[in-house]
Design a protein around this motif. Structure first.
Motif, PDB file in Angstrom:
ATOM      1  N   MET A  92     -40.564  -8.808  -2.285  1.00  0.00           N
ATOM      2  CA  MET A  92     -41.150  -8.710  -3.623  1.00  0.00           C
ATOM      3  C   MET A  92     -40.671  -9.863  -4.532  1.00  0.00           C
ATOM      4  SD  MET A  92     -41.498  -5.205  -5.667  1.00  0.00           S
ATOM      5  CE  MET A  92     -39.942  -5.099  -6.498  1.00  0.00           C
ATOM      6  N   ALA A  93     -39.411 -10.289  -4.359  1.00  0.00           N
ATOM      7  CA  ALA A  93     -38.875 -11.386  -5.187  1.00  0.00           C
ATOM      8  C   ALA A  93     -39.507 -12.710  -4.740  1.00  0.00           C
ATOM      9  CB  ALA A  93     -37.361 -11.435  -5.057  1.00  0.00           C
ATOM     10  N   ASN A  94     -39.191 -13.784  -5.478  1.00  0.00           N
ATOM     11  CA  ASN A  94     -39.847 -15.057  -5.148  1.00  0.00           C
ATOM     12  C   ASN A  94     -39.103 -15.862  -4.074  1.00  0.00           C
ATOM     13  OD1 ASN A  94     -37.677 -15.848  -6.580  1.00  0.00           O
ATOM     14  ND2 ASN A  94     -38.782 -16.983  -8.155  1.00  0.00           N
ATOM     15  N   ARG A  95     -38.071 -15.280  -3.483  1.00  0.00           N
ATOM     16  CA  ARG A  95     -37.386 -15.933  -2.359  1.00  0.00           C
ATOM     17  C   ARG A  95     -36.731 -14.880  -1.490  1.00  0.00           C
ATOM     18  NH1 ARG A  95     -31.721 -16.738  -3.885  1.00  0.00           N
ATOM     19  NH2 ARG A  95     -31.440 -16.202  -6.060  1.00  0.00           N
ATOM     20  N   VAL A  96     -36.489 -15.239  -0.230  1.00  0.00           N
ATOM     21  CA  VAL A  96     -35.807 -14.281   0.645  1.00  0.00           C
ATOM     22  C   VAL A  96     -34.342 -14.197   0.233  1.00  0.00           C
ATOM     23  CG1 VAL A  96     -37.367 -14.728   2.594  1.00  0.00           C
ATOM     24  CG2 VAL A  96     -35.188 -15.966   2.460  1.00  0.00           C
ATOM     25  N   LEU A  97     -33.658 -13.158   0.655  1.00  0.00           N
ATOM     26  CA  LEU A  97     -32.262 -12.905   0.296  1.00  0.00           C
ATOM     27  C   LEU A  97     -32.011 -13.095  -1.200  1.00  0.00           C
ATOM     28  CD1 LEU A  97     -29.936 -14.513   3.031  1.00  0.00           C
ATOM     29  CD2 LEU A  97     -30.251 -12.095   2.550  1.00  0.00           C
ATOM     30  N   PRO A  98     -32.779 -12.417  -2.053  1.00  0.00           N
ATOM     31  CA  PRO A  98     -32.672 -12.693  -3.489  1.00  0.00           C
ATOM     32  C   PRO A  98     -31.300 -12.402  -4.092  1.00  0.00           C
ATOM     33  CG  PRO A  98     -34.050 -10.767  -3.072  1.00  0.00           C
ATOM     34  CD  PRO A  98     -33.793 -11.390  -1.750  1.00  0.00           C
ATOM     35  N   GLN A  99     -30.483 -11.603  -3.396  1.00  0.00           N
ATOM     36  CA  GLN A  99     -29.160 -11.290  -3.949  1.00  0.00           C
ATOM     37  C   GLN A  99     -28.139 -12.396  -3.658  1.00  0.00           C
ATOM     38  OE1 GLN A  99     -30.612 -10.124  -1.235  1.00  0.00           O
ATOM     39  NE2 GLN A  99     -29.447  -8.531  -0.224  1.00  0.00           N
ATOM     40  N   PHE A 100     -28.550 -13.406  -2.865  1.00  0.00           N
ATOM     41  CA  PHE A 100     -27.674 -14.526  -2.547  1.00  0.00           C
ATOM     42  C   PHE A 100     -28.088 -15.749  -3.374  1.00  0.00           C
ATOM     43  CE2 PHE A 100     -25.113 -13.372   1.260  1.00  0.00           C
ATOM     44  CZ  PHE A 100     -25.564 -12.062   1.405  1.00  0.00           C
ATOM     45  N   SER A 101     -27.317 -16.857  -3.255  1.00  0.00           N
ATOM     46  CA  SER A 101     -27.625 -18.079  -4.012  1.00  0.00           C
ATOM     47  C   SER A 101     -28.929 -18.699  -3.503  1.00  0.00           C
ATOM     48  CB  SER A 101     -26.485 -19.088  -3.845  1.00  0.00           C
ATOM     49  OG  SER A 101     -26.479 -19.534  -2.503  1.00  0.00           O
ATOM     50  N   GLU A 102     -29.516 -19.568  -4.338  1.00  0.00           N
ATOM     51  CA  GLU A 102     -30.778 -20.210  -3.934  1.00  0.00           C
ATOM     52  C   GLU A 102     -30.584 -21.079  -2.697  1.00  0.00           C
ATOM     53  OE1 GLU A 102     -33.242 -21.937  -6.888  1.00  0.00           O
ATOM     54  OE2 GLU A 102     -32.883 -20.287  -8.299  1.00  0.00           O
ATOM     55  N   SER A 103     -29.411 -21.719  -2.589  1.00  0.00           N
ATOM     56  CA  SER A 103     -29.199 -22.590  -1.419  1.00  0.00           C
ATOM     57  C   SER A 103     -29.138 -21.751  -0.128  1.00  0.00           C
ATOM     58  CB  SER A 103     -27.942 -23.447  -1.590  1.00  0.00           C
ATOM     59  OG  SER A 103     -26.848 -22.616  -1.860  1.00  0.00           O
ATOM     60  N   THR A 104     -28.566 -20.545  -0.211  1.00  0.00           N
ATOM     61  CA  THR A 104     -28.532 -19.669   0.972  1.00  0.00           C
ATOM     62  C   THR A 104     -29.960 -19.255   1.339  1.00  0.00           C
ATOM     63  OG1 THR A 104     -26.402 -18.820   0.241  1.00  0.00           O
ATOM     64  CG2 THR A 104     -27.501 -17.564   1.944  1.00  0.00           C
ATOM     65  N   SER A 105     -30.753 -18.897   0.326  1.00  0.00           N
ATOM     66  CA  SER A 105     -32.145 -18.501   0.584  1.00  0.00           C
ATOM     67  C   SER A 105     -32.888 -19.627   1.285  1.00  0.00           C
ATOM     68  CB  SER A 105     -32.870 -18.182  -0.722  1.00  0.00           C
ATOM     69  OG  SER A 105     -32.279 -17.090  -1.343  1.00  0.00           O
ATOM     70  N   LYS A 106     -32.676 -20.855   0.807  1.00  0.00           N
ATOM     71  CA  LYS A 106     -33.383 -22.016   1.377  1.00  0.00           C
ATOM     72  C   LYS A 106     -33.009 -22.185   2.861  1.00  0.00           C
ATOM     73  CE  LYS A 106     -36.285 -24.855   0.615  1.00  0.00           C
ATOM     74  NZ  LYS A 106     -37.422 -24.026   0.579  1.00  0.00           N
ATOM     75  N   LEU A 107     -31.703 -22.128   3.107  1.00  0.00           N
ATOM     76  CA  LEU A 107     -31.210 -22.319   4.472  1.00  0.00           C
ATOM     77  C   LEU A 107     -31.808 -21.258   5.419  1.00  0.00           C
ATOM     78  CD1 LEU A 107     -28.987 -24.436   5.095  1.00  0.00           C
ATOM     79  CD2 LEU A 107     -27.388 -22.558   5.290  1.00  0.00           C
ATOM     80  N   VAL A 108     -31.820 -20.010   4.947  1.00  0.00           N
ATOM     81  CA  VAL A 108     -32.323 -18.909   5.765  1.00  0.00           C
ATOM     82  C   VAL A 108     -33.841 -19.001   5.919  1.00  0.00           C
ATOM     83  CG1 VAL A 108     -32.588 -16.386   5.792  1.00  0.00           C
ATOM     84  CG2 VAL A 108     -30.367 -17.390   5.337  1.00  0.00           C
ATOM     85  N   GLU A 109     -34.527 -19.416   4.850  1.00  0.00           N
ATOM     86  CA  GLU A 109     -35.980 -19.574   4.919  1.00  0.00           C
ATOM     87  C   GLU A 109     -36.335 -20.630   5.971  1.00  0.00           C
ATOM     88  OE1 GLU A 109     -37.591 -18.383   0.780  1.00  0.00           O
ATOM     89  OE2 GLU A 109     -38.410 -20.365   1.226  1.00  0.00           O
ATOM     90  N   ASN A 110     -35.552 -21.711   6.014  1.00  0.00           N
ATOM     91  CA  ASN A 110     -35.797 -22.745   7.030  1.00  0.00           C
ATOM     92  C   ASN A 110     -35.615 -22.184   8.435  1.00  0.00           C
ATOM     93  OD1 ASN A 110     -36.308 -24.603   5.087  1.00  0.00           O
ATOM     94  ND2 ASN A 110     -34.250 -25.505   5.077  1.00  0.00           N
ATOM     95  N   ALA A 111     -34.570 -21.359   8.608  1.00  0.00           N
ATOM     96  CA  ALA A 111     -34.318 -20.769   9.928  1.00  0.00           C
ATOM     97  C   ALA A 111     -35.482 -19.858  10.320  1.00  0.00           C
ATOM     98  CB  ALA A 111     -33.008 -19.981   9.908  1.00  0.00           C
ATOM     99  N   LEU A 112     -35.981 -19.071   9.369  1.00  0.00           N
ATOM    100  CA  LEU A 112     -37.114 -18.164   9.648  1.00  0.00           C
ATOM    101  C   LEU A 112     -38.354 -18.975  10.025  1.00  0.00           C
ATOM    102  CD1 LEU A 112     -36.650 -15.709   6.632  1.00  0.00           C
ATOM    103  CD2 LEU A 112     -36.590 -15.009   9.020  1.00  0.00           C
ATOM    104  N   SER A 113     -38.608 -20.052   9.276  1.00  0.00           N
ATOM    105  CA  SER A 113     -39.807 -20.874   9.542  1.00  0.00           C
ATOM    106  C   SER A 113     -39.715 -21.527  10.919  1.00  0.00           C
ATOM    107  CB  SER A 113     -39.954 -21.966   8.486  1.00  0.00           C
ATOM    108  OG  SER A 113     -40.092 -21.369   7.246  1.00  0.00           O
TER     109      SER A 113
END
Ligand SMILES: Cc1cc2nc3c(=O)[nH]c(=O)nc-3n(C[C@H](O)[C@H](O)[C@H](O)COP(=O)(O)OP(=O)(O)OC[C@H]3O[C@@H](n4cnc5c(N)ncnc54)[C@H](O)[C@@H]3O)c2cc1C
Length: 355
Positions: free
Chosen positions: A167-188
């Motif tokens: 629902m939020a605008n990034r994955v792992l919204p409870q973590f920092s934006e850099s963590t979300s980015k790193l994890v989003e790259n892994a998912l992609s």
């Protein structure tokens, strides 16, 4: 001898009993299941990458070994001097509540009918469905730690198309934006379809309706979108914050009642403890020492939060024996195999302590 009733034999309760058993205390553990389970390994079990005996340990031999009385029952309420269970009543001088949390479906229509990996039974049911039905599209709802790990390990081990909905605008919204980015790259990289800013409105047997009116076909939905206090916690007449048991700096809700793990709201010196196994284990170790002090009549030790909601500490499995490490503001995915080895060792060594 002081009689301590520990309610709940999960990560926090089982670890507390194990550590407190070295002290002269009369310990009784109230737990309806006949085994200790390590939730951190549920995603790997779901994907067929972990064996049952790596994530479970039978309670009876463990309790016999540490000479702790095990009451195989479910607590329904807490009296001043006794825990009322479904079948019997257990007397105590001190009680420790460690009953964890329940899945939160946020009132979404059809969500109760989805699969969940919040308990071992549910995870077994989900794995059976995966093996027998070979679903074309698997939709994971929620991108917290559980959702991310589930998406990553499944993407690395089954042929289905995997979607993760947040629902939020990034994955792992409870973590920092850099963590979300790193994890989003892994998912992609793993081919997981990421749907952020997407609200699930209704789930039916073969499709999901989103808040904007669009739908997606789905053969299997796995709900990982949140937790809430259990009915047992809801019914307790204890101080609460957002439904969780509020404790003081010694992890006490009342002078003779402690609460640890997911069931507790632990906010000390401005730091709010995360609902993680890592914190639950630390609450357990701390409370074991304080129970000993209480029995001796000496002053209790103040708890200090390590993994707080504004400074997360986590090892997040990203599948194919890789993981990301987060320590406060620092987040890294290299060396990913080494980080995974550390996570795997931590998760698997937890259960070994009880064998
Ligand atoms: C799929 C998944 C993956 C996770 N991965 C990680 C991870 O990688 N790292 C991490 O740090 N954390 C992880 N977590 C979170 C972590 O598992 C929890 O924070 C931790 O288990 C909390 O411990 P607890 O003792 O409070 O509750 P639990 O471990 O849930 O134990 C609660 C126990 O209480 C018992 N109980 C419940 N109600 C009653 C009652 N009325 N009477 C008696 N007994 C009762 C239950 O049967 C259960 O055994 C994960 C969670 C899930 C669901």
């Amino acid at each position: 001898m002081v009689r301590v009733a520990v309610i709940g034999g999960g990560i926090g309760g089982a670890e507390l009993v194990r550590l407190a058993s070295q002290y002269p205390l009369d310990l009784v553990l109230i737990e309806p299941k006949d085994q200790i389970e390590c939730q951190a390994l549920y995603p790997e079990y779901l994907a067929g990458l972990a064996k049952v005996d790596e994530l479970t340990a039978p309670l009876k031999p463990f309790c016999d070994k540490v000479r702790v009385e095990w009451v195989r029952d479910r607590a329904v309420s807490l009296g001043l001097r006794s825990v009322v269970c479904e079948k019997i009543e257990v007397e105590y001088d001190v009680a420790v509540i460690a009953t964890g949390a329940a899945q939160n479906y946020f009132g979404v229509k059809g969500a109760h009918e989805t699969f969940s990996i919040n308990t071992f039974e549910e995870t077994v049911r989900a794995r059976k469905f995966l093996e027998e039905s070979d679903p074309e599209r698997v939709m994971i709802i929620g991108s917290g730690l559980t959702g991310i790990e589930t998406a990553c390990v499944l993407a690395g081990s089954i042929e289905s198309s995997i979607y993760i909905v947040e629902m939020a605008n990034r994955v792992l919204p409870q973590f920092s934006e850099s963590t979300s980015k790193l994890v989003e790259n892994a998912l992609s990289r793993k081919g997981v379809n990421i749907l952020t800013s997407t609200r699930v409105q209704e789930i039916s047997a073969d499709s999901i309706l989103f808040g904007d009116g669009s739908t997606l076909d789905c053969d299997m939905a796995i709900w990982t979108a949140g937790i809430k206090p259990s009915k047992f916690i809801e019914d307790l007449k204890l101080p609460k914050t957002k439904g969780w048991i509020t404790v003081d700096q010694y992890l006490r809700a009342l002078p003779g009642v402690f609460a640890i793990g997911d069931a507790a709201w632990i906010e000390i010196d401005g730091k709010l403890s995360t609902k993680t196994a890592m914190e639950a284990e630390r609450h357990a170790a701390h409370t074991a020492r304080n129970l000993h002090k209480l029995a001796e009549g000496s002053a209790l030790e103040k708890y200090s939060v390590r993994a707080s909601t504004d400074s997360q500490v986590a090892l997040i499995s990203t599948g194919c024996d890789c993981a990301v490490g987060v320590y406060g503001k620092v987040c890294m995915d290299m060396p990913s195999h080494l980080i995974y080895s550390l996570k795997s060792w931590i998760d698997r060594s937890f259960i070994k302590r009880f064998k």
